[in-house]
Design a protein around this motif. Structure first.
Motif, short mmCIF file in Angstrom:
data_model
loop_
_atom_site.label_atom_id
_atom_site.label_comp_id
_atom_site.label_asym_id
_atom_site.label_seq_id
_atom_site.Cartn_x
_atom_site.Cartn_y
_atom_site.Cartn_z
N TYR A 240 -3.28 4.61 -3.03
CA TYR A 240 -4.02 3.43 -2.61
C TYR A 240 -3.76 3.11 -1.15
CZ TYR A 240 -5.15 2.52 -7.46
OH TYR A 240 -5.64 2.63 -8.73
N ILE B 92 -7.50 0.50 0.40
CA ILE B 92 -8.29 -0.29 -0.54
C ILE B 92 -8.25 -1.74 -0.12
CG2 ILE B 92 -7.93 1.27 -2.48
CD1 ILE B 92 -5.89 -0.73 -3.56
N ASP B 93 -9.18 -2.52 -0.67
CA ASP B 93 -9.23 -3.93 -0.29
C ASP B 93 -8.08 -4.70 -0.97
OD1 ASP B 93 -10.41 -5.51 -2.82
OD2 ASP B 93 -11.42 -3.56 -2.65
N ALA C 106 -8.18 -5.32 -4.93
CA ALA C 106 -7.88 -4.11 -5.70
C ALA C 106 -6.40 -3.75 -5.59
CB ALA C 106 -8.75 -2.95 -5.23
N ARG D 84 0.83 -1.21 0.00
CA ARG D 84 0.00 0.00 0.00
C ARG D 84 0.86 1.25 0.00
NH1 ARG D 84 -3.37 -3.27 3.35
NH2 ARG D 84 -5.35 -3.61 2.29
#
Length: 90
Positions: A45, A48-49, A52, A39
């Protein structure tokens, strides 16, 4: 002195279950740490999950691989790269 077999078997099962749980927790912690690193490396980002994030990482790696192939096809000598890098050539 004799050890009751039933108590010994139960204790052994509890210890094995606890060890397995600890191993799973260490693995989850390691995975979460690696995802946190990803990340940080991928711009914009932060929250985000996982799916993704991994998709974005795959796209980034593909793009970097494409750019590396383009550079390697040009086959300029290292001296030219250094000159470009230090502004001796435009």
């Amino acid at each position: 002195m004799s050890i009751p077999i039933e108590g010994f078997a139960e204790d052994k099962a509890i210890a094995a279950s606890k060890s397995h749980s600890q191993a799973r927790k260490r693995r989850r912690d390691w995975i979460n740490a690696q995802l946190a690193t990803l990340r940080k490396l991928i711009p914009k980002y932060d929250k985000i999950d996982m799916a993704a994030l991994l998709g974005s990482v795959i796209d980034q790696v593909k793009d970097l691989k494409r750019k590396a192939m383009e550079v390697s096809k040009k086959k300029k000598p290292a001296k030219v790269y250094l000159q470009i890098l230090f502004g001796m050539l435009e």
